[in-house]
Design a protein around this motif. Structure first.
Motif, PDB file in Angstrom:
ATOM      1  N   GLU A 181      -6.321   2.631   5.241  1.00  9.40           N
ATOM      2  CA  GLU A 181      -6.667   3.111   3.894  1.00  9.40           C
ATOM      3  C   GLU A 181      -5.407   3.478   3.148  1.00  9.40           C
ATOM      4  N   GLY A 182      -5.463   3.377   1.847  1.00  6.30           N
ATOM      5  CA  GLY A 182      -4.306   3.724   1.022  1.00  6.30           C
ATOM      6  C   GLY A 182      -4.477   3.086  -0.335  1.00  6.30           C
ATOM      7  N   LYS A 183      -3.578   3.470  -1.248  1.00  3.58           N
ATOM      8  CA  LYS A 183      -3.674   2.917  -2.600  1.00  3.58           C
ATOM      9  C   LYS A 183      -2.930   1.582  -2.652  1.00  3.58           C
ATOM     10  N   VAL A 218      -0.953  -0.943  -4.477  1.00  2.96           N
ATOM     11  CA  VAL A 218      -0.191  -0.923  -5.735  1.00  2.96           C
ATOM     12  C   VAL A 218       0.236  -2.317  -6.183  1.00  2.96           C
ATOM     13  N   MET A 226       0.842  -1.206   0.000  1.00  2.00           N
ATOM     14  CA  MET A 226       0.000   0.000   0.000  1.00  2.00           C
ATOM     15  C   MET A 226       0.875   1.253   0.000  1.00  2.00           C
ATOM     16  N   GLU A 227       0.415   2.223  -0.755  1.00  6.76           N
ATOM     17  CA  GLU A 227       1.135   3.508  -0.817  1.00  6.76           C
ATOM     18  C   GLU A 227       0.476   4.463   0.165  1.00  6.76           C
ATOM     19  N   ASP A 228       1.285   5.198   0.914  1.00 10.11           N
ATOM     20  CA  ASP A 228       0.792   6.202   1.868  1.00 10.11           C
ATOM     21  C   ASP A 228      -0.366   5.687   2.719  1.00 10.11           C
TER      22      ASP A 228
END
Ligand SMILES: Cc1cc2nc3c(=O)[nH]c(=O)nc-3n(C[C@H](O)[C@H](O)[C@H](O)COP(=O)(O)OP(=O)(O)OC[C@H]3O[C@@H](n4cnc5c(N)ncnc54)[C@H](O)[C@@H]3O)c2cc1C
Length: 434
Positions: A242-244, A246, A179-181
């Motif tokens: 939560e996060g993107k 990838v 996960m990003e950020d």
């Protein structure tokens, strides 16, 4: 013969073995089914211990390090107890590491061919003399570093004593997302491992920091109706983080004691192909590299002793591995058998009561031995706390860990003593009461 050595599998284990052999002047061919730029692209927590790297004689290229790790937090199922275990390590860019290690093997003189899928070993006159894929290639010794789903192991003659499969009960199915950020962010510098027998039975949930990325996943022991690790991971994250996302992928890990033998006539097995993973943590990068080091040393010696080395010349690999790491791995496998059967309440109790503490866990991680806190045990009994059965089981487990380590430390010096030793090791593990 076309080569002195063919190494099948160019990931962390294979590339290290190829580099070590090529740098001693042997003619080495390194093969992988994947294209070079995808070597190392696999489901992984991406964490490596510094001590493991040191023992294997591997230096991480600085550009692949995503985060310096200072230790790990182990969280009890009820969330009330956290053990902070100190220990240095790294989280890494696995694909970057894969390419870098193959580059190092090539610089040392190994020839690397990618997109080459090995279908089977070539066996002639009772020995492995090479591998078949789109082509047939021969070598004086083959190193199988092709991971848990190896195509070589299963085709070897039974009389060499190499286990051909890893039983499901001795494996973990794992899944992870990157996960990003991620929000809320996890503490940098520390791996977080959460025990929860409902979400990840027989395994744990992990959150590993990798700079602005987070590696979140879990493993489940493949016993009975085990949960799908992908669904379990996604459900566990939902509402908490939560996060993107990838990347996301899963795989199986052989989390068992070492194979009884890892050598045959003209072949040695290393890394996941030889089940060298730490049975409790599921970490196999460092131990795979260590097995690659020991395998390369034994192969180099055997090649100087015999034109076509057989089991006897290659045997020293087994002996070194068992004494240096296999005995600890066997002890940890006993611990794994014990952990699998514990309930969330049991684990929370053991962690909060002090009967297991940071010291116990650190010692188990470093040496494999489990020394439960006997002073605490007496204290707990005097205080009239319940669970005498857990205390008894803990004592039994600690003693079984010791026995397992003794058996593996007494590994036979030659193939002569192998079958009687194996009978002893197998019957000991079959007799474990948990
Ligand atoms: C979800 C998950 C998380 C994990 N987290 C960690 C962690 O944080 N830290 C850790 O230390 N370990 C972790 N592990 C375990 C670790 O990933 C493995 O133990 C380690 O990667 C084993 O390395 P290896 O080189 O022996 O095998 P692999 O990494 O499996 O490499 C085998 C190589 O052989 C090639 N190959 C396979 N078959 C063939 C064929 N027939 N022909 C040619 N080439 C072939 C493959 O393409 C691959 O490149 C994790 C595992 C999983 C599944």
């Amino acid at each position: 013969m076309d080569y002195d050595v063919i190494v099948v599998g160019a990931a962390t284990t294979g590339a290290v073995a190829a580099k070590k052999l090529a740098s001693q002047g042997f003619k080495v061919l390194l093969l992988d089914a994947k294209p070079k730029n995808r070597i190392g692209d696999k489901a992984c927590g991406d964490a490596i211990g510094e001590e493991d790297l040191k023992k294997a004689g591997v230096t991480l290229p600085a550009e692949v390090v995503r985060e310096r790790i200072l230790g790990a937090d182990l969280v009890s199922p009820d969330g009330k107890t956290v053990f902070r275990i100190q220990g240095y390590g790294y989280t890494v860019d696995r694909v970057g590491l894969g390419s870098a290690l193959v580059d190092e093997a090539e610089s040392a003189g190994a020839k690397f061919i990618d997109n080459f899928h090995v279908d089977a070993p070539i066996i002639k006159d009772g020995r492995v003399i090479g591998v078949k894929g789109s082509d047939e290639i021969t070598a004086r010794v083959v190193v199988d570093a092709s991971g848990n789903k190896t195509k070589l192991r299963g085709a070897l003659p039974d009389e060499w004593g190499i286990e051909k499969t890893v039983e499901k009960k001795d494996a973990v199915a794992a899944y992870r997302v990157i996960m990003e950020d991620m929000k809320p962010a996890i503490e940098h510098g520390y791996l977080r491992l959460i025990f929860d027998q409902n979400t990840s039975p027989g395994g744990y949930i992990w959150l590993f920091p990798e700079g602005n990325l987070s590696n979140v996943g879990l493993g489940v022991t493949m016993i009975g109706n085990y949960p799908n690790p992908k669904i379990a991971t996604e459900n566990w994250i939902k509402g908490k983080y939560e996060g993107k996302i990838v990347a996301g992928s899963g795989d199986t890990v052989p989390t068992r004691r070492p194979f009884a033998t890892m050598v045959g006539n003209g072949i040695v097995l290393a890394g996941d192909a030889a089940a060298t993973v730490n049975p409790v943590t599921g970490g196999g990068i460092g131990s795979g590299m260590l097995s690659a080091k020991f395998a390369a040393e034994a192969v180099a010696k055997a090649l100087s002793q015999a034109d076509l080395p057989g089991i006897n010349e290659l045997w020293s690999y087994n002996v070194t591995y068992m004494r240096e790491y296999g005995a600890k791995q066997a002890g940890l496998d006993v611990f794994r058998h014990f952990l699998i059967k514990l309930s969330n309440d049991d684990i929370s109790f053991e962690m909060s009561s002090g009967i297991m503490d940071e010291k116990t866990v650190t010692q188990a991680a470093v040496t494999g031995e489990v020394n439960i806190n006997l002073r605490k045990e007496v204290e707990i009994m005097i205080r009239g706390l319940k669970r005498p059965s857990i205390l008894l089981k803990l004592r039994q487990m600690a003693s079984d860990v010791k026995t397992a380590m003794e058996i593996y430390s007494a590994y036979p010096d030659g193939f002569d003593g192998f079958w009687s030793w194996r009978k002893r090791a197998d019957s000991f593990f079959a007799s474990l009461p948990y």
